[in-house]
Design a protein around this motif. Structure first.
Motif, mmCIF file in Angstrom:
data_model
loop_
_atom_site.group_PDB
_atom_site.id
_atom_site.type_symbol
_atom_site.label_atom_id
_atom_site.label_comp_id
_atom_site.label_asym_id
_atom_site.label_seq_id
_atom_site.Cartn_x
_atom_site.Cartn_y
_atom_site.Cartn_z
ATOM 1 N N LEU A 77 -52.958 -8.545 -22.389
ATOM 2 C CA LEU A 77 -53.833 -9.628 -22.872
ATOM 3 C C LEU A 77 -54.010 -10.724 -21.821
ATOM 4 O O LEU A 77 -54.534 -11.804 -22.133
ATOM 5 N N ASP A 78 -53.596 -10.441 -20.580
ATOM 6 C CA ASP A 78 -53.600 -11.489 -19.540
ATOM 7 C C ASP A 78 -54.968 -12.136 -19.339
ATOM 8 O O ASP A 78 -55.057 -13.328 -19.042
ATOM 9 N N SER A 79 -56.050 -11.357 -19.462
ATOM 10 C CA SER A 79 -57.388 -11.929 -19.218
ATOM 11 C C SER A 79 -58.182 -12.113 -20.517
ATOM 12 O O SER A 79 -59.420 -12.127 -20.505
ATOM 13 N N VAL A 80 -57.453 -12.207 -21.616
ATOM 14 C CA VAL A 80 -58.117 -12.457 -22.908
ATOM 15 C C VAL A 80 -57.642 -13.829 -23.393
ATOM 16 O O VAL A 80 -56.450 -14.138 -23.314
ATOM 17 N N LEU A 81 -58.576 -14.637 -23.877
ATOM 18 C CA LEU A 81 -58.190 -15.971 -24.345
ATOM 19 C C LEU A 81 -57.888 -15.925 -25.842
ATOM 20 O O LEU A 81 -58.525 -15.164 -26.588
ATOM 21 N N PRO A 82 -56.943 -16.747 -26.291
ATOM 22 C CA PRO A 82 -56.556 -16.722 -27.706
ATOM 23 C C PRO A 82 -57.729 -16.926 -28.664
ATOM 24 O O PRO A 82 -57.774 -16.306 -29.730
ATOM 25 N N ASP A 83 -58.689 -17.789 -28.290
ATOM 26 C CA ASP A 83 -59.767 -18.058 -29.266
ATOM 27 C C ASP A 83 -60.928 -17.065 -29.171
ATOM 28 O O ASP A 83 -61.983 -17.276 -29.751
ATOM 29 N N GLU A 84 -60.705 -15.960 -28.444
ATOM 30 C CA GLU A 84 -61.766 -14.946 -28.334
ATOM 31 C C GLU A 84 -61.608 -13.809 -29.349
ATOM 32 O O GLU A 84 -62.502 -12.973 -29.468
ATOM 33 N N CYS A 85 -60.461 -13.724 -30.002
ATOM 34 C CA CYS A 85 -60.242 -12.561 -30.871
ATOM 35 C C CYS A 85 -59.390 -12.920 -32.086
ATOM 36 O O CYS A 85 -58.644 -13.903 -32.068
ATOM 37 N N ASP A 86 -59.541 -12.088 -33.126
ATOM 38 C CA ASP A 86 -58.728 -12.258 -34.337
ATOM 39 C C ASP A 86 -57.753 -11.085 -34.482
ATOM 40 O O ASP A 86 -56.568 -11.277 -34.679
ATOM 41 N N ASP A 87 -58.273 -9.867 -34.413
ATOM 42 C CA ASP A 87 -57.428 -8.680 -34.549
ATOM 43 C C ASP A 87 -57.276 -8.018 -33.178
ATOM 44 O O ASP A 87 -58.264 -7.818 -32.460
ATOM 45 N N ILE A 88 -56.032 -7.700 -32.845
ATOM 46 C CA ILE A 88 -55.740 -7.160 -31.511
ATOM 47 C C ILE A 88 -55.153 -5.756 -31.670
ATOM 48 O O ILE A 88 -54.196 -5.569 -32.429
ATOM 49 N N VAL A 89 -55.737 -4.798 -30.970
ATOM 50 C CA VAL A 89 -55.304 -3.400 -31.098
ATOM 51 C C VAL A 89 -54.725 -2.898 -29.768
ATOM 52 O O VAL A 89 -55.287 -3.152 -28.704
ATOM 53 N N PHE A 90 -53.594 -2.208 -29.871
ATOM 54 C CA PHE A 90 -53.038 -1.463 -28.737
ATOM 55 C C PHE A 90 -52.872 -0.034 -29.251
ATOM 56 O O PHE A 90 -51.969 0.232 -30.041
ATOM 57 N N ALA A 91 -53.737 0.871 -28.845
ATOM 58 C CA ALA A 91 -53.639 2.255 -29.345
ATOM 59 C C ALA A 91 -53.496 3.236 -28.192
ATOM 60 O O ALA A 91 -54.049 3.032 -27.110
ATOM 61 N N GLY A 92 -52.727 4.289 -28.466
ATOM 62 C CA GLY A 92 -52.618 5.378 -27.490
ATOM 63 C C GLY A 92 -51.732 5.087 -26.306
ATOM 64 O O GLY A 92 -51.784 5.776 -25.300
ATOM 65 N N MET A 93 -50.895 4.048 -26.411
ATOM 66 C CA MET A 93 -49.947 3.738 -25.322
ATOM 67 C C MET A 93 -48.526 3.933 -25.847
ATOM 68 O O MET A 93 -48.294 3.996 -27.051
ATOM 69 N N GLY A 94 -47.574 3.932 -24.916
ATOM 70 C CA GLY A 94 -46.171 4.034 -25.330
ATOM 71 C C GLY A 94 -45.713 2.747 -26.002
ATOM 72 O O GLY A 94 -46.176 1.655 -25.654
ATOM 73 N N GLY A 95 -44.791 2.878 -26.932
ATOM 74 C CA GLY A 95 -44.295 1.714 -27.670
ATOM 75 C C GLY A 95 -43.569 0.719 -26.783
ATOM 76 O O GLY A 95 -43.629 -0.494 -27.026
ATOM 77 N N THR A 96 -42.900 1.207 -25.748
ATOM 78 C CA THR A 96 -42.149 0.302 -24.875
ATOM 79 C C THR A 96 -43.123 -0.603 -24.122
ATOM 80 O O THR A 96 -42.922 -1.816 -24.030
ATOM 81 N N LEU A 97 -44.211 -0.017 -23.627
ATOM 82 C CA LEU A 97 -45.228 -0.804 -22.914
ATOM 83 C C LEU A 97 -45.890 -1.808 -23.869
ATOM 84 O O LEU A 97 -46.057 -2.983 -23.531
ATOM 85 N N ILE A 98 -46.242 -1.349 -25.058
ATOM 86 C CA ILE A 98 -46.891 -2.255 -26.021
ATOM 87 C C ILE A 98 -45.978 -3.458 -26.291
ATOM 88 O O ILE A 98 -46.418 -4.610 -26.280
ATOM 89 N N ALA A 99 -44.688 -3.190 -26.508
ATOM 90 C CA ALA A 99 -43.741 -4.285 -26.793
ATOM 91 C C ALA A 99 -43.679 -5.248 -25.607
ATOM 92 O O ALA A 99 -43.663 -6.473 -25.796
ATOM 93 N N GLU A 100 -43.683 -4.706 -24.390
ATOM 94 C CA GLU A 100 -43.629 -5.582 -23.199
ATOM 95 C C GLU A 100 -44.883 -6.451 -23.104
ATOM 96 O O GLU A 100 -44.814 -7.639 -22.799
ATOM 97 N N LEU A 101 -46.040 -5.839 -23.376
ATOM 98 C CA LEU A 101 -47.299 -6.590 -23.267
ATOM 99 C C LEU A 101 -47.363 -7.695 -24.324
ATOM 100 O O LEU A 101 -47.867 -8.791 -24.063
ATOM 101 N N LEU A 102 -46.834 -7.419 -25.512
ATOM 102 C CA LEU A 102 -46.821 -8.441 -26.567
ATOM 103 C C LEU A 102 -45.826 -9.545 -26.223
ATOM 104 O O LEU A 102 -46.114 -10.729 -26.371
ATOM 105 N N GLU A 103 -44.671 -9.121 -25.758
ATOM 106 C CA GLU A 103 -43.576 -10.051 -25.437
ATOM 107 C C GLU A 103 -44.023 -11.147 -24.467
ATOM 108 O O GLU A 103 -43.640 -12.305 -24.608
#
Ligand code: SAM
Length: 227
Positions: A77-103
């Protein structure tokens, strides 16, 4: 346009009227479908690499929604601004990567947003992230296509709920009403049992082994199903 069962399961968790950010979009099918169907007014199709974004551009053009979905080169989400989106999807990636990106994206801790993940592996890492960071998992689902896929939908509540270690592995799957969910839970527990047995056979004393046996005891106590 029709979606695979896996992406349909994800799309069903997106709220009507929300602006979607699809992280790791690749071909861009999800934002194309959601905007084309009218469920979402607009969205962002983000990917780490330019090649996938070119695939997404083509999809958006084919379905004539290129004016509704912005393409974004972004690491998580590095190049996405908080006020640009409501629902955020991470699909088709490994759970470890998704957790790191959210963290590393503090602004996802926002009660107005919904996080929908569809981890291909290590779903326990994403659940652990949610549980330890004040998110409530509000729904999980599974479907069978060429294999079993799962999706998890969470919202920030700011409250930390006590969950046992077993929860990180099977979450709140509707195991009594959905065969794919039941099979997913069985598979997860089979995996844990195999790992525990391997550590036991090798006579290895470790924290991991103790945790695994604790989880297997929780499975027995929960009497989840009878084989
Ligand atoms: C297997 S595809 C999944 C495509 C689509 N989301 C789906 O579920 O069908 C994974 C995509 O994630 C992208 N990706 C991997 N790491 C990423 C990151 N850190 N940030 C954004 N995108 C990433 C890859 O470039 C790839 O296009």
């Amino acid at each position: 346009m029709s979606l695979s069962k896996r992406l349909k399961m994800v799309a069903d968790m997106v709220r009507c009227g929300s602006r979607i950010a699809d992280i790791g979009t690749d071909h861009g099918y999800l934002p194309a479908h959601l905007t084309r169907s009218g469920k979402c007014p607009c969205g962002i199709a983000a990917d780490l690499r330019k090649g996938p974004l070119e695939n997404a551009r083509e999809t958006l053009q084919i379905y004539r929604v290129e004016d509704k979905v912005q393409l974004r080169l972004s690491d998580g989400l590095d190049s996405v601004l908080p006020d640009e989106c409501d629902d955020i999807v991470f699909a088709g990636m490994g759970g470890t990567l998704i957790a790191e990106l959210l963290e590393r994206t503090g602004w996802v801790k926002d009660k107005s947003k919904r996080i929908i993940v569809q981890p291909m592996t290590h779903s326990e890492d994403v659940r652990r992230f949610f549980v330890n960071n004040g998110f409530k998992i509000i729904r999980e689902d599974a479907c069978r296509d060429d294999r079993i896929y799962i999706a998890i939908c969470a919202e920030y509540s700011g409250e930390t709920e006590e969950k046992n270690e077993l929860y990180h592995y099977i979450g709140c799957h509707p195991i009594e009403g959905n065969e794919a969910s039941l099979n997913y839970a069985k598979k997860q527990i089979f995996r844990l049992r195999k790992r525990a047995e391997a550590l036991e056979a090798a006579n290895i004393q470790s924290e991991e082994k103790d945790t695994l046996f604790k989880i297997l005891k929780q499975v027995e106590e929960a009497q989840l199903w009878q084989e």
